[in-house]
Write a protein that holds these residues in place. Structure first.
Motif, PDB file in Angstrom:
ATOM      1  N   GLU A  43       1.136  -1.256   0.003  1.00  0.00           N
ATOM      2  CA  GLU A  43       0.217   0.181   0.333  1.00  0.00           C
ATOM      3  C   GLU A  43       0.971   0.651   0.070  1.00  0.00           C
ATOM      4  N   ARG A  44       0.377   1.881  -0.584  1.00  0.00           N
ATOM      5  CA  ARG A  44       1.621   3.697  -1.328  1.00  0.00           C
ATOM      6  C   ARG A  44       1.730   4.635   0.650  1.00  0.00           C
ATOM      7  N   VAL A  47     -14.087  -1.075  -8.734  1.00  0.00           N
ATOM      8  CA  VAL A  47     -15.000  -1.599  -8.080  1.00  0.00           C
ATOM      9  C   VAL A  47     -16.122  -0.594  -7.580  1.00  0.00           C
ATOM     10  N   SER A  75     -11.600   4.279  -0.457  1.00  0.00           N
ATOM     11  CA  SER A  75     -12.581   3.472   0.497  1.00  0.00           C
ATOM     12  C   SER A  75     -13.110   3.696   2.238  1.00  0.00           C
ATOM     13  N   GLY A 122     -22.614   1.943   2.590  1.00  0.00           N
ATOM     14  CA  GLY A 122     -24.112   1.232   1.971  1.00  0.00           C
ATOM     15  C   GLY A 122     -23.583   0.301   1.597  1.00  0.00           C
ATOM     16  N   GLY A 157     -17.884  -0.949  -4.003  1.00  0.00           N
ATOM     17  CA  GLY A 157     -16.938  -2.304  -2.455  1.00  0.00           C
ATOM     18  C   GLY A 157     -17.513  -2.582  -1.306  1.00  0.00           C
TER      19      GLY A 157
HETATM   20  C1  LIG Z   1     -18.739  10.151  -1.234  1.00  0.00           C
HETATM   21  C2  LIG Z   1     -18.453   8.352  -1.386  1.00  0.00           C
HETATM   22  C3  LIG Z   1     -19.462   7.104  -1.360  1.00  0.00           C
HETATM   23  C4  LIG Z   1     -19.580   6.215  -1.805  1.00  0.00           C
HETATM   24  N1  LIG Z   1     -20.462   5.559  -0.772  1.00  0.00           N
HETATM   25  C5  LIG Z   1     -20.336   3.484  -0.568  1.00  0.00           C
HETATM   26  C6  LIG Z   1     -21.266   3.421  -0.305  1.00  0.00           C
HETATM   27  O1  LIG Z   1     -22.277   3.425   0.872  1.00  0.00           O
HETATM   28  N2  LIG Z   1     -21.276   2.114  -0.831  1.00  0.00           N
HETATM   29  C7  LIG Z   1     -20.145   1.186  -1.326  1.00  0.00           C
HETATM   30  O2  LIG Z   1     -20.237   0.107  -1.171  1.00  0.00           O
HETATM   31  N3  LIG Z   1     -19.183   2.025  -1.551  1.00  0.00           N
HETATM   32  C8  LIG Z   1     -19.511   3.617  -1.348  1.00  0.00           C
HETATM   33  N4  LIG Z   1     -18.616   4.760  -1.880  1.00  0.00           N
HETATM   34  C9  LIG Z   1     -17.729   3.364  -3.136  1.00  0.00           C
HETATM   35  C10 LIG Z   1     -16.100   2.594  -2.570  1.00  0.00           C
HETATM   36  O3  LIG Z   1     -15.165   3.629  -1.642  1.00  0.00           O
HETATM   37  C11 LIG Z   1     -15.119   1.879  -3.366  1.00  0.00           C
HETATM   38  O4  LIG Z   1     -16.660   1.071  -3.893  1.00  0.00           O
HETATM   39  C12 LIG Z   1     -14.796   1.880  -2.630  1.00  0.00           C
HETATM   40  O5  LIG Z   1     -13.915   2.035  -1.855  1.00  0.00           O
HETATM   41  C13 LIG Z   1     -13.328   0.978  -3.647  1.00  0.00           C
HETATM   42  O6  LIG Z   1     -11.891   0.263  -3.616  1.00  0.00           O
HETATM   43  P1  LIG Z   1     -11.373  -0.229  -3.690  1.00  0.00           P
HETATM   44  O7  LIG Z   1     -10.628  -0.872  -3.179  1.00  0.00           O
HETATM   45  O8  LIG Z   1     -11.680  -0.295  -5.143  1.00  0.00           O
HETATM   46  O9  LIG Z   1      -9.684   1.273  -3.899  1.00  0.00           O
HETATM   47  P2  LIG Z   1      -9.504   2.237  -3.254  1.00  0.00           P
HETATM   48  O10 LIG Z   1     -10.168   1.936  -2.004  1.00  0.00           O
HETATM   49  O11 LIG Z   1      -9.022   3.901  -4.098  1.00  0.00           O
HETATM   50  O12 LIG Z   1      -7.650   1.809  -3.053  1.00  0.00           O
HETATM   51  C14 LIG Z   1      -6.805   1.414  -3.401  1.00  0.00           C
HETATM   52  C15 LIG Z   1      -5.675   1.941  -2.806  1.00  0.00           C
HETATM   53  O13 LIG Z   1      -4.634   1.663  -3.788  1.00  0.00           O
HETATM   54  C16 LIG Z   1      -3.331   2.210  -3.498  1.00  0.00           C
HETATM   55  N5  LIG Z   1      -2.739   2.564  -4.469  1.00  0.00           N
HETATM   56  C17 LIG Z   1      -3.047   2.711  -4.963  1.00  0.00           C
HETATM   57  N6  LIG Z   1      -1.666   2.921  -6.604  1.00  0.00           N
HETATM   58  C18 LIG Z   1      -0.612   2.042  -5.658  1.00  0.00           C
HETATM   59  C19 LIG Z   1       0.728   2.028  -5.643  1.00  0.00           C
HETATM   60  N7  LIG Z   1       1.232   1.983  -6.789  1.00  0.00           N
HETATM   61  N8  LIG Z   1       0.965   0.978  -5.200  1.00  0.00           N
HETATM   62  C20 LIG Z   1       0.635   0.957  -3.806  1.00  0.00           C
HETATM   63  N9  LIG Z   1      -0.732   0.742  -2.913  1.00  0.00           N
HETATM   64  C21 LIG Z   1      -1.130   1.913  -4.668  1.00  0.00           C
HETATM   65  C22 LIG Z   1      -4.462   3.017  -2.784  1.00  0.00           C
HETATM   66  O14 LIG Z   1      -3.216   3.963  -2.394  1.00  0.00           O
HETATM   67  C23 LIG Z   1      -5.478   2.707  -2.328  1.00  0.00           C
HETATM   68  O15 LIG Z   1      -4.952   2.654  -1.041  1.00  0.00           O
HETATM   69  C24 LIG Z   1     -18.162   5.929  -1.805  1.00  0.00           C
HETATM   70  C25 LIG Z   1     -17.272   6.619  -2.761  1.00  0.00           C
HETATM   71  C26 LIG Z   1     -17.388   7.672  -2.807  1.00  0.00           C
HETATM   72  C27 LIG Z   1     -16.370   8.209  -2.603  1.00  0.00           C
END
Ligand SMILES: Cc1cc2nc3c(=O)[nH]c(=O)nc-3n(C[C@H](O)[C@H](O)[C@H](O)COP(=O)(O)OP(=O)(O)OC[C@H]3O[C@@H](n4cnc5c(N)ncnc54)[C@H](O)[C@@H]3O)c2cc1C
Length: 861
Positions: A35-36, A351, A44, A50, A354
């Motif tokens: 993780e960066r 995703v 996230s 929700g 998530g």
């Molecule tokens: C305002 C808002 C409301 C939301 N409401 C909901 C909800 O109600 N219900 C729901 O299910 N979802 C909701 N979501 C969506 C949800 O946040 C996402 O679906 C989820 O966070 C996706 O997770 P992820 O792990 O794919 O990505 P991320 O959370 O973006 O995680 C990616 C991670 O990868 C790391 N990374 C990236 N590149 C590198 C690299 N080169 N080296 C090392 N690490 C790296 C980053 O630092 C980060 O921590 C909402 C989002 C927002 C913005």
């Protein structure tokens, strides 16, 4: 940090942590997550948290249900609370069309094992008193909805994974990915290089940048998203006190709003029409735990409707507005799986939900990595479902369209306009001049139907029969009685060549390969004996002494199939597979006069004996070098003619001129699909999918168990020996002004008879849960299935589901295909079946023989 790992997961958001947990649970412990920054440093941490199970794709819905079930398990293993609030929720319909949409969703739920219920607006108000129920006509209640703590949940996955032996490295960015000749990945990070067998892209907001490290432009884009939190509200506190319950979640389609209780106040989020991409070209690496500037003007139109629909909220003060970015693929579903053309590079990104999908994504991907197969039908979120046409700008246009339509109804005959036209054939302008209504077929403009001269070529979108009904009928009748021509450039086409090409295809396919100049139809199975493809294969004359086969298949599955072919190619490079894509286009002519027409354009004898049904020949048509198949999907006498794009206009013009004397008409894809219905022909991704076995799919005559040891043979032999539990059948439905669309429940008057447990499979070898919530694993078709429960109405029970259907214009019948228990599959009695169309049960009757030309004489003449 260790220097070697079996797998490196990049990204510590909820998805990366879920993938890590599932890999560890599946027994891979030599794994690490890099993780960066800190965990949850992408989208996230600021999610609204929700979750729900509903999804347009029943198979994705099933994985969402799995995600929700999982939270208890990770809480127990990790000792970390997810702060789960299982409140239930309602979807509110403000018009009869939206109520039809909810009826469809509810009907689907009948065989998905979901306990949804259609309720009145007053019943919804009793659970969420802040609404003015007079704005609505009805609602659907879903008990499996709620909210949780996003950060706590991500940490619960991470802690559970650590307990199972996985390593997590924080504050360490992956800066480069390179691959050795032996396939080993060098994961170059700020703290050094890790050698890994597998790499998983869980980069969330940076998934696109990680894709670029390996030369792939993933179709993913982040969008800004806002929700607001109110000050504490006395009405909420009062409701909690008087009922002892939390307020439920509410989704308001009209206002594009979702809302729920948050502490003593309300959280309200919008999917506004005036949506805005975030970092559309490059995501800055220094973006941290930050929020974006709120822009209330952008969401004002939604808030205006929201406050009218929920006057209780308008009075409350706004405590905070959150604006944060999160990612979407073109259709709003995730991008999961191995990337075609690369080895051991996996994706779990885009995703958008998530907390509804993260668990299912982690499970499917870990199955895929550890066992070589996702174990579920994950086509709806497979990274292979988009082609090269999904470029950065295409993605931008489509994601904005998808976001702004998140709560809009998609009608079954609705084509979405963004990013079109993208790919066109040389006939595009001619088709427009012919008044064609065009559709998007895997990024290619394809004629759907032809509007009458003088009328606007446009679909009137509806759940009912619409303005295309009359013209399609005319196209079908003219083709069946005389001759029609249609474009078929949207089929997938491949050439397999090289010494041993025949053996290679015999190992992949269930049918025997044809002799030179002949064609076969053949399914393809995975190791579990499940259907993963359905092809037309012709053997061409050898070139340079090498065997050569032409293959045609489903357009949308091109990357999916290439991935499978490449996985099984001999490593010595002796066999080559070429995907033509749009470098080979086609036209099909069909109908009783099609031979007379074609004979005018060729210089060889194509009489019945000289060019037989299922023959293949390279010949000049209208002066252009072509390949011709004597077979069409209409099930009539007909030909498929394939040529390089440079010749397509020449061939079309020749066909049109020669066809005049025979009364030739243009017909579109919808007429073609109508004609296949009256022949009981199945379609790929509808009737035939990886959740079905070949005998369940009624593909018996194409499964040659006695030939060589093809992939999936053992499982298929077992299916035949034990007898399939389900069967694909065709129905004639006594429909009114709407035909089936797919996924409707099939009812049967079974009385006291027991036809066995009726289950809709979603996977194979995938987890299932017993009554105590304990996981049960196995590898038969019923694993992961939804038992149809509690759906009994007197003597009637839900016994199956529709896969597709529509109006069969030539035989003038509404038709459907679907799956029912084998014991019922040949029972043609009237009064035995009903199929639910838009909430109304319509009488239906199984039709074992196709209603059009049951003996197949016409296509053989
Ligand atoms: C305002 C808002 C409301 C939301 N409401 C909901 C909800 O109600 N219900 C729901 O299910 N979802 C909701 N979501 C969506 C949800 O946040 C996402 O679906 C989820 O966070 C996706 O997770 P992820 O792990 O794919 O990505 P991320 O959370 O973006 O995680 C990616 C991670 O990868 C790391 N990374 C990236 N590149 C590198 C690299 N080169 N080296 C090392 N690490 C790296 C980053 O630092 C980060 O921590 C909402 C989002 C927002 C913005």
């Amino acid at each position: 940090m260790k220097s070697h790992a079996k797998a490196v997961v990049i990204g510590g958001g909820v998805v990366g942590c879920s993938v890590l947990y599932h890999l560890a649970k599946a027994g891979w412990t030599d794994i690490m997550l890099i993780e960066r920054s800190e965990l949850t440093s992408g989208s996230s941490w600021h999610a609204a948290g929700g979750f729900h199970t509903l999804n347009g794709d029943p198979n994705v819905a099933k994985l969402q249900a799995y995600t929700v079930q999982l939270y208890k398990e990770i809480e127990e293993i990790s000792g970390q609370s997810c702060s789960l609030h299982l409140t239930g929720g309602v979807m509110m319909a403000d018009t009869p069309e939206r109520m039809d949409f909810l009826r469809l969703a509810h009907a689907k739920g009948r065989y998905l094992g979901m306990d949804t219920e259609l309720i009145t607006p007053s019943e919804a108000k009793a659970m969420f008193p802040l609404m003015d129920e007079t704005n609505f006509v009805g609602a659907m209640w879903d008990p499996v909805e709620g909210h949780l703590d996003p950060s706590g949940t991500t940490h619960a996955y991470a802690k559970a994974a650590r307990k199972l032996g996985a390593e997590i490295v924080l504050r360490n960015r992956v800066v480069e990915l390179t691959q050795e000749v032996d396939g080993t990945w060098n994961v170059v990070t700020e703290q050094g290089t890790v050698k890994a067998e597998h790499v998983v892209n869980c980069g969330g907001l940076w998934a696109r940048e990680i894709g670029r490290m390996v030369g792939v432009e993933l179709p993913v884009l982040a969008m800004e998203h806002m929700y607001l939190l109110t000050e504490p509200m006395p009405e909420v506190e009062e409701f909690n006190k008087s009922t002892g319950r939390e307020m439920i979640g509410v989704l308001d389609f009209k206002g594009e709003i979702y809302t729920r209780q948050e502490r003593n106040g309300i959280l309200l989020g919008t999917y506004e029409k005036a949506c805005k991409p975030w970092s559309p070209v490059n995501t800055p690496w220094d973006f941290g735990h930050e929020l974006l500037q709120p822009d209330i003007d952008r969401i004002a139109p939604s808030l205006e409707i929201g406050f009218k629909h929920f006057p209780g909220i308008e009075k409350a003060g706004i405590k905070q507005i959150i604006n944060g970015p999160f990612t979407f693929a073109l259709d709003g579903n995730p991008l999961v799986g191995p990337v075609q053309g690369l080895t051991n590079f996996w994706c779990a990104c885009a995703v958008m939900a998530g907390f509804s999908q993260g668990g299912g994504v982690g499970l499917a991907l870990s199955n895929w990595m550890v066992h070589g197969d996702p174990g579920f039908d994950v086509w709806g979120m497979d990274v292979a479902r988009f082609g090269e046409w999904a470029t950065l700008r295409y993605t931008n246009a489509k994601v904005r369209e998808n976001y702004s339509r998140r709560f809009s109804i998609r009608f079954p005959n609705e084509e979405l306009p963004a990013a079109r036209p993208a790919q066109t054939t040389p006939l595009y302008d001619t088709m427009l001049a012919n008044n064609a209504v065009m559709g998007d077929s895997w990024g290619l403009e394809t004629p759907l139907w032809f509007a009458p001269r003088g009328s606007e070529p446009k679909d009137v979108v509806s759940f009912h029969r619409s303005n295309d009904f009359g013209p399609i009928g005319e196209e079908v009748r003219a083709t069946r009685e005389k001759v029609g021509v249609t474009e078929i450039a949207n089929f997938a086409k491949y050439e397999v060549s090289g010494p041993g090409a025949e053996d290679f295809l015999n190992r992949l396919m269930t049918n025997r390969m044809p002799k030179t100049g002949r064609i076969v139809l053949t399914p393809m199975l995975n190791e579990f004996g499940r259907l993963i493809g359905d092809f037309t294969i012709a053997k061409a004359s050898p070139r340079g002494g090498e065997e050569r086969f032409m293959i045609w298949g489903s357009s949308a599955a091109q990357k999916y199939h290439m991935r499978w072919f490449e996985k099984h190619l001999p490593k010595d490079g002796s066999i080559r597979i070429h995907r033509f894509d749009q470098t080979l286009v086609g036209l099909s002519i069909a109908g009783p006069k099609s031979r007379d027409l074609l004979q005018k354009l060729v210089d060889v004898d194509i009489s019945t004996k000289a060019f037989r049904f299922m023959d293949f020949r390279e010949m000049a048509v209208g002066g252009a070098p072509c390949m011709v198949n004597r077979i069409t999907y209409t099930g009539d006498l007909g030909y498929e003619i394939w040529m390089a794009p440079a010749y397509q206009r020449l061939v079309y013009k020749a066909i049109k001129e020669a066809g005049e004397e025979f009364g030739l008409v243009d017909f579109g894809m919808r007429a073609l699909l109508s004609m296949r219905l009256e022949k009981n022909f199945p379609t790929w991704f509808r009737e035939l999918r990886p959740i079905y076995g070949p005998f369940e799919g009624s593909m018996d005559r194409f499964i040659k168990l006695e030939k060589n040891d093809f992939i999936g043979r053992e499982a298929a032999a077992k299916e035949r020996a034990e007898g399939p539990k389900l069967r694909r059948v065709s129905f004639i439905v006594d429909a009114a002004d709407a035909d089936v669309m797919g996924d409707e429940p099939i009812w049967a008057k079974v009385g006291g008879k027991d036809y066995g447990t009726v289950e809709k499979p979603h996977g194979y070898g995938a987890p299932r849960f017993d009554a105590g919530g304990k996981e049960v694993r196995g590898s038969n078709a019923a694993e992961g299935a939804s038992a149809v429960r509690g759906i009994v109405d007197g003597d009637w029970r839900v016994v199956g589901w529709v896969t597709s259907g529509g109006y069969a214009h030539y035989v003038e019948k509404s038709m459907a295909q679907g799956y029912v228990p084998v014991a019922l599959a040949e029972n043609e009695s009237a009064g035995l079946f009903e199929i639910e169309i838009l909430g109304h049960r319509r009488p239906a009757r199984i039709n074992v023989e196709p209603p059009f030309d049951p003996s197949g004489e016409k296509m053989r003449t």
